[in-house]
Design an enzyme around this catalytic site. Structure first.
Site, PDB file in Angstrom:
ATOM      1  N   GLY A 124       0.856  -1.196   0.000  1.00 50.37           N
ATOM      2  CA  GLY A 124       0.000   0.000   0.000  1.00 50.37           C
ATOM      3  C   GLY A 124       0.880   1.230   0.000  1.00 50.37           C
ATOM      4  N   CYS A 176       5.239  -6.141   1.592  1.00 52.88           N
ATOM      5  CA  CYS A 176       5.611  -4.734   1.632  1.00 52.88           C
ATOM      6  C   CYS A 176       4.900  -4.020   2.795  1.00 52.88           C
ATOM      7  CB  CYS A 176       5.322  -4.094   0.271  1.00 52.88           C
ATOM      8  SG  CYS A 176       6.129  -2.495   0.082  1.00 52.88           S
ATOM      9  N   TYR A 177       3.980  -3.099   2.522  1.00 53.55           N
ATOM     10  CA  TYR A 177       3.256  -2.432   3.616  1.00 53.55           C
ATOM     11  C   TYR A 177       2.619  -3.472   4.547  1.00 53.55           C
ATOM     12  CZ  TYR A 177      -0.185   0.396   6.111  1.00 53.55           C
ATOM     13  OH  TYR A 177      -0.929   1.000   7.091  1.00 53.55           O
ATOM     14  N   HIS A 219       8.181  -7.600  -3.581  1.00 56.31           N
ATOM     15  CA  HIS A 219       6.898  -7.967  -4.200  1.00 56.31           C
ATOM     16  C   HIS A 219       7.005  -9.301  -4.945  1.00 56.31           C
ATOM     17  CE1 HIS A 219       4.564  -4.289  -3.417  1.00 56.31           C
ATOM     18  NE2 HIS A 219       5.769  -3.741  -3.343  1.00 56.31           N
ATOM     19  N   GLU A 248       4.645 -10.910  -6.243  1.00 61.99           N
ATOM     20  CA  GLU A 248       3.608 -11.050  -7.273  1.00 61.99           C
ATOM     21  C   GLU A 248       4.030 -10.511  -8.639  1.00 61.99           C
ATOM     22  OE1 GLU A 248       3.721  -8.909  -4.847  1.00 61.99           O
ATOM     23  OE2 GLU A 248       2.662  -7.044  -5.243  1.00 61.99           O
ATOM     24  N   SER A 262     -25.128 -10.352 -26.123  1.00 58.41           N
ATOM     25  CA  SER A 262     -24.701  -9.196 -26.893  1.00 58.41           C
ATOM     26  C   SER A 262     -23.749  -9.624 -27.991  1.00 58.41           C
ATOM     27  CB  SER A 262     -23.981  -8.221 -25.968  1.00 58.41           C
ATOM     28  OG  SER A 262     -22.780  -8.825 -25.511  1.00 58.41           O
ATOM     29  N   GLY A 265     -20.819 -10.539 -27.089  1.00 56.94           N
ATOM     30  CA  GLY A 265     -19.535 -10.408 -26.389  1.00 56.94           C
ATOM     31  C   GLY A 265     -19.200 -11.659 -25.586  1.00 56.94           C
ATOM     32  N   VAL A 266     -17.957 -11.720 -25.128  1.00 57.41           N
ATOM     33  CA  VAL A 266     -17.457 -12.905 -24.429  1.00 57.41           C
ATOM     34  C   VAL A 266     -18.236 -13.173 -23.136  1.00 57.41           C
ATOM     35  CG1 VAL A 266     -15.380 -13.969 -23.450  1.00 57.41           C
ATOM     36  CG2 VAL A 266     -15.152 -12.150 -25.135  1.00 57.41           C
ATOM     37  N   ASP A 267     -18.483 -12.120 -22.366  1.00 65.03           N
ATOM     38  CA  ASP A 267     -19.013 -12.343 -21.022  1.00 65.03           C
ATOM     39  C   ASP A 267     -20.432 -12.912 -21.038  1.00 65.03           C
ATOM     40  OD1 ASP A 267     -16.644 -11.109 -20.574  1.00 65.03           O
ATOM     41  OD2 ASP A 267     -17.503  -9.178 -20.013  1.00 65.03           O
ATOM     42  N   SER A 268     -21.313 -12.288 -21.829  1.00 66.11           N
ATOM     43  CA  SER A 268     -22.680 -12.817 -21.849  1.00 66.11           C
ATOM     44  C   SER A 268     -22.700 -14.200 -22.496  1.00 66.11           C
ATOM     45  CB  SER A 268     -23.640 -11.857 -22.560  1.00 66.11           C
ATOM     46  OG  SER A 268     -23.293 -11.692 -23.913  1.00 66.11           O
ATOM     47  N   LYS A 310     -11.166 -11.892 -16.567  1.00 67.20           N
ATOM     48  CA  LYS A 310     -11.455 -12.090 -17.991  1.00 67.20           C
ATOM     49  C   LYS A 310     -10.764 -13.328 -18.586  1.00 67.20           C
ATOM     50  CE  LYS A 310     -13.285  -9.838 -21.638  1.00 67.20           C
ATOM     51  NZ  LYS A 310     -14.561  -9.107 -21.599  1.00 67.20           N
TER      52      LYS A 310
END
Ligand code: XMP
Length: 523
Positions: free
Chosen positions: A67, A94-95, A182, A184, A236, A238-241, A379
């Protein structure tokens, strides 16, 4: 299958979970993703939960993110000290590590200088977390000013660096672990192995959060939520729907009806692709509403971008409602909400730049229970689920596409004629990008039709016609974007094909504006 311990709107929740506590760094999402790469489910939570709220979520381990604050300033984010009594292993980064030290009997000094970027870490006693790194020197990525000067009571110092005498500590008895660097980020080569040791050796997570287990658990959660009811899903394209619909169909079969409102503003061939993928291949019941006429009628004479969005958004909702009214007893509405949307809706919001009408989304005043099977997924995980469920690459790897479609890529009035010019040019941009093998590297690439004309010469004839603008950007999340450095040869082939093959276009320009100051779309 990983056991399902609960469900949030049809979203599966794995039995083993790691809570990533967000201390305001941009790294919390990255940490959550790295944990998932180790096949352990992770969830980001705010730092101000009480210890009993942490306990209620039954974590197998907790990670404190970094942070921007200093633990010494008033108002720096803290954590309920009761968390240290839960018997759940904690890793501070870290923090987060400094906070553990400060609250648990260590000390944090205010340094003369910090360490930023690549830093040498001297590993003296590898312990559990640094077992793979071993004794010796490792490159790690640091970003700190304050530094821990004494480890928490009972903890062993396992590594140090020039400006961080306690760069890593651990106490297996107390279940406390901390690293100043870090793990990550990719610039810390030993980072993923370190996280993996924490998750598997310390927290005892088996690493069984796989695509198959996600699908099995989601299917169970959706069945649990919907029972014998009926559900509707707005597609739609799109990928998500698409993935949400495929997952819900896997769970409840013909209790699901999809509604696809074809606005006439989609890219060339996309309407057919949706019908092909869902109705013909997957056997999903699909109501295909061909509504282009109504959209062109509504858009006649409209040139203001926000007004266009309003007209398209409203019409979409009205038409969706009409179709939904014909599906008797439908009580559930499937939404393709993703985890980043869930995280974002819990935090402060950036200023509204454009009204992103929720086209393909939720009509606000409809009376449905929401089924949101992707609420816990990023995603790339959604794409993997889609592929696993057999959706075609053209849908799973589709670029983001604005709800109002080509309507916001045509400057000026949107008519059948302008849409068909743009569709033809846009198809060439996509075909050439695909041919160059670059489609997965580019975030979005498309054509824009501005409302101007310029003079040209074709054969011996003077022309006075429209230009097409090519827009291609790279991005991580669409919040910022850079114009893509497409090879000149590729731009050349896009340009010459557009001029030769698209009637009414005599010039091609390339947009070299980043976001900010530009936006990705033109309107
Ligand atoms: P901008 O143009 O704001 O776009 O830089 C950022 C991302 O959002 C997409 N976009 C939309 N998506 N409805 C959507 O669902 C919308 O109205 C809309 N407008 C822009 C855009 O394609 C880009 O990925």
């Amino acid at each position: 299958m990983t056991g399902v311990t609960g469900s949030t709107g049809g979203a599966a929740v794995a039995a083993d979970r790691i809570l990533v506590v967000d201390f305001g760094a941009q790294y919390a999402q990255l940490i959550a993703r790295r944990v998932r790469e180790a096949k352990v489910f992770s969830e980001i939570v705010p730092h101000d939960l009480t210890a009993s709220e942490f306990a209620d979520r039954r974590p197998s381990g907790i990670i404190f993110s970094g942070g921007p604050a200093s633990v010494h300033v008033d108002g720096a984010p803290r954590i309920d000290p009761g968390i240290y009594e839960l018997g759940v292993p904690i890793l501070g980064i870290c923090y987060g590590a400094q906070l553990i030290a400060q609250q648990q009997g260590g000390t944090v000094g205010r340094n003369e200088r910090g360490e930023y970027g690549r830093t040498e870490l001297a590993v003296e006693h590898p312990g559990t977390l640094l077992a793979d790194a071993g004794t010796g020197v490792q490159d790690v990525w640091m970003s700190h000013f304050d530094a821990i000067t004494a480890a928490p009571a009972g903890a062993t110092v396992t590594a140090s660096s020039a400006e961080a005498p306690v760069a890593a500590f651990e106490s297996s008895e107390r279940g406390l672990y901390g690293v100043q660097f870090h793990p990550e980020v990719h610039h810390t080569p030993c980072g993923q192995a370190l996280l993996s040791r924490f998750l598997h050796d310390v927290c005892g997570c088996p690493g069984d959060w796989t695509m198959e287990s996600i699908i099995d658990a989601s299917v169970a959660a959706i069945r649990d939520q919907v029972g014998t009811g009926r559900a509707i899903c707005g597609l739609s394209g799109g990928v998500d729907s698409a993935v949400a619909a495929a997952l819900v169909h896997e769970a409840i079969g013909d209790q699901l009806t999809c509604v696809f409102v074809d606005t006439g503003l989609m890219r060339a061939g996309e309407g057919e692709q949706v019908v092909e993928a869902f109705q013909k291949t997957q056997g999903i019941e699909l109501i295909h509403v061909r509504a282009a006429d109504r959209f062109f009628e509504g858009l006649a004479g409209v040139t203001d971008p926000e007004e266009k969005r309003r007209v398209i958004g409203e019409l979409f909702i009205r038409i969706f409602e009409e179709a939904a009214a014909g599906i008797r007893d439908a009580r559930f509405l499937v939404q393709g909400t993703l985890y980043p949307d869930v995280i974002e809706s819990g935090s402060g919001h950036a200023a509204k730049i454009k009204s992103h009408h929720n086209v393909g989304g939720l009509p606000e005043d409809m009376d449905f229970d929401l089924v949101e099977p992707l609420r816990n997924l990023f995603k790339d995980e959604v794409r993997a689920v889609g592929s696993q469920l057999g959706l075609p690459d053209e849908i799973v790897w589709r670029q983001p596409f604005p709800g109002p479609g080509l309507g916001v890529r045509i400057v000026g009035e949107v008519t059948r004629e302008t849409v068909s010019v743009l569709q033809a040019a846009d198809l060439i941009v996509r075909e050439e990008l695909h041919r160059a093998g670059l489609d997965r590297e580019i975030w979005q690439a498309f054509a824009v039709l501005p409302d101007i004309r310029s003079v040209g010469v074709m054969g011996d004839e003077r022309t006075y016609a429209r230009p097409v603008i090519i827009r291609a950007v790279t991005s991580e999340d669409a919040m910022t974007a850079d114009w893509a450095r497409l090879p000149y040869d590729l731009l050349e082939s896009m340009s010459s094909r557009i001029i030769n093959e698209v009637d009414g276009v005599n010039r091609v320009a390339y947009d070299i504006t980043s976001k900010p100051p530009g936006t990705i779309e033109w309107e």
